[in-house]
Design a protein around this motif. Structure first.
Motif, PDB file in Angstrom:
ATOM      1  N   SER A 212     -10.838 -29.380 -19.636  1.00  0.00           N
ATOM      2  CA  SER A 212     -10.817 -29.595 -21.091  1.00  0.00           C
ATOM      3  C   SER A 212     -10.010 -28.510 -21.792  1.00  0.00           C
TER       4      SER A 212
ATOM      5  N   ILE B 127      -6.211 -29.143 -21.089  1.00  0.00           N
ATOM      6  CA  ILE B 127      -5.651 -30.247 -21.883  1.00  0.00           C
ATOM      7  C   ILE B 127      -5.488 -29.833 -23.342  1.00  0.00           C
ATOM      8  N   ALA B 128      -6.522 -29.201 -23.902  1.00  0.00           N
ATOM      9  CA  ALA B 128      -6.461 -28.758 -25.302  1.00  0.00           C
ATOM     10  C   ALA B 128      -5.361 -27.716 -25.499  1.00  0.00           C
TER      11      ALA B 128
ATOM     12  N   ILE C 199      -2.563 -27.339 -23.689  1.00  0.00           N
ATOM     13  CA  ILE C 199      -1.239 -27.956 -23.534  1.00  0.00           C
ATOM     14  C   ILE C 199      -0.811 -28.667 -24.820  1.00  0.00           C
ATOM     15  N   PHE C 200      -1.767 -29.315 -25.482  1.00  0.00           N
ATOM     16  CA  PHE C 200      -1.444 -30.083 -26.695  1.00  0.00           C
ATOM     17  C   PHE C 200      -1.619 -29.261 -27.977  1.00  0.00           C
ATOM     18  N   SER C 201      -1.855 -27.959 -27.842  1.00  0.00           N
ATOM     19  CA  SER C 201      -1.936 -27.092 -29.014  1.00  0.00           C
ATOM     20  C   SER C 201      -0.556 -26.500 -29.294  1.00  0.00           C
ATOM     21  N   ASP C 202      -0.463 -25.699 -30.344  1.00  0.00           N
ATOM     22  CA  ASP C 202       0.814 -25.070 -30.690  1.00  0.00           C
ATOM     23  C   ASP C 202       1.000 -23.727 -29.989  1.00  0.00           C
TER      24      ASP C 202
ATOM     25  N   GLN D 186       1.871 -21.331 -26.827  1.00  0.00           N
ATOM     26  CA  GLN D 186       2.792 -21.430 -25.702  1.00  0.00           C
ATOM     27  C   GLN D 186       2.314 -20.562 -24.535  1.00  0.00           C
TER      28      GLN D 186
END
Length: 478
Positions: A198, A201-202, A204-207, A209
């Motif tokens: 979890s 995934i969170a 990777i899709f956050s801002d 880097q």
């Protein structure tokens, strides 16, 4: 993110290909009955399916290691990804596989007994003491952390929380392995996986880097990479604690071919978990400087809570609390269980150790010093866990190497990692504050010399066994 995803792919490929090579070198035989059947007592020896064994092994060897250790290791930057991959595939997973399979082949024997068979009685005597001390340190360290959090979240005092946790330890240690460990620990292992996936995934899709490895961030200022990184990130790369836990699951295996999925597979999974948490530590706080500042505020538990609640909301907060409390407890109790099994095996040479009262007596004998150590500062305890842990790993790798030499098999798969870890522990002993706290360069010189001495010993053993094998003689190294 390229370095992170590349590391993840290599870990998966390591399991797909290298684990099969290691299995071929060892040589499995599913026609040979396992100790779960030949020594079945419905207490320590009892057959369980491989998937349960895998999740139990994962939980036993992990605890908070792949979380806290990864976060501390993230201070070294993306180079931590490289150590996790190389350490896990070629050292840690091989170490775990051989510790489990050699226990299986020796009727469920504990780690010191296996060491004695292949490295001799002198090393065996020392490793009895070191391994039990390591178990007690782990049990104590993995009690103090949860007890502190329980005291903060509930009306219970720190001492009351420790008493409750140790009461649970005694219960689990005295019950058959399939009662609590076999029923509930696969579920907790699932929580550990769900939490990490979890977060990944969170993230990777956050801002935020995940940094890539470059020449500029190869070596953060003020942190000697060698050998500190190899001790800081242990559970996600190679950890001696694992070889004390593997016999617990080895006593429940139905067939030898399950070993690759259980032991090698659980270590690769732990490597993935460590990779995720190291990436989260670097990315969430925008680099090693931000992570260092966050650790200064409240330590690893604060970092875990910040990452979890920010990325996953309320669910993350719940998982963080459950993780920080339950995961170390479920590792602490199996540490106590394995120390009980080790001491019982030792005492059985002199006394009849059958009967639950004797099991209770041995458990209380071990729980008493562990309880006292749990009242000591957690960070102080953990400093001594690190070097002891990697020393045990080194001994296990040399044990596996002597086994392979004796059997005339490809010994380099354990010999090279063993030599590498010898260099790690010798350098760390002389340099670290909890060791001799010597000058860094002098520590490297002394550590290098001692490693060279061990290399000469290794070459002599290779020559010796090559001669014996050419003459058709099979001689036990001990």
């Amino acid at each position: 993110m390229i370095t992170f995803f590349g590391a993840l792919i290599f870990l998966i490929l390591g399991y797909i290909f290298y684990s099969k090579f290691v299995e071929r070198v060892f040589g499995i035989n599913d026609q040979q009955p396992t100790p779960a059947y030949t020594k079945r007592d419905n207490f320590d020896f009892i057959p369980m399916p491989w998937w349960k064994g895998n999740l139990i092994q994962l939980l036993n060897i992990a605890g908070l290691g792949p979380i806290y250790g990864a976060i501390m290791g993230a201070l070294y930057g993306p180079v931590a990804f490289i150590w996790i991959v190389i350490g896990c595939i070629f050292a840690g997973a091989v170490h775990d596989y051989f510790s489990g399979m050699l226990s299986l082949r020796n009727n469920g024997a504990q780690f010191p007994t296996i060491v004695g068979k292949y490295l001799g009685k002198f090393v065996k005597s020392g490793i009895y003491v070191i391994s039990i001390v390591l178990m007690l340190l782990v049990a104590a360290a993995f009690t103090a952390g949860p007890a502190q959090l329980i005291a903060q979240l509930t009306p219970l005092t720190f001492t009351m929380a420790i008493l409750i946790i140790f009461g649970y330890f005694l219960l689990v240690t005295l019950l058959p392995v399939n009662q609590i460990i076999g029923r509930f620990y696969p579920f907790f292992g699932g929580i550990l996986l769900f939490m990490a996936i979890s977060i990944a995934i969170a993230l990777i899709f956050s801002d935020r880097q995940i940094p890539n490895l470059t020449l500029e961030n190869l070596h953060p200022e003020g942190l000697p990479l060698w050998p500190l990184l190899m001790v800081t990130i242990s559970c996600g790369a190679i950890s001696g604690f694992h070889c004390t836990q593997s016999p617990i699951v080895a006593c429940t295996m139905k067939k030898e071919s399950d070993g690759r999925k259980i032991f090698y597979g659980a270590m690769i999974t732990e490597g993935v978990l460590t990779l995720i948490w190291a990436a989260a530590g670097m990315a969430f706080f925008h680099g090693t400087i931000g992570l260092s500042e966050a650790l200064a505020i409240g330590g690893p538990s604060y970092v875990v809570n910040e990452i979890s609640t920010s990325l996953l909301g309320t669910l993350g907060g719940i998982l963080a609390v459950v993780g920080v409390i339950m995961l170390p407890i479920t590792t602490g109790d199996t540490a106590l269980r394995s120390s009980r099994m080790i001491l019982t095996e030792l005492l059985s040479k002199f006394f009849n150790m059958n009967g639950k009262l004797k099991v209770l007596a041995v458990t209380l004998l071990l729980a008493t010093p562990a309880f006292y150590m749990a009242t000591i500062d957690y960070t102080f305890l953990w400093r001594y866990v690190g070097w002891t842990n990697q020393l045990v790993a080194t001994v296990m790798l040399w044990t596996a190497t002597m086994y392979l030499l004796q059997e005339n098999k490809f010994h380099w798969i354990t010999g090279i990692p063993a030599l590498f870890m010898t260099a790690v522990v010798t350098n760390y002993l002389f340099y670290a504050p909890e060791g001799l706290n010597m000058d860094y360069r002098l520590s490297l010189i002394i550590g290098g010399f001692l490693t060279l001495v061990v290399l000469v010993w290794y070459i002599n053993k290779i020559v010796k066994f090559r001669k014996l094998n050419n003459m058709g003689i099979n001689e036990n190294v001990a």
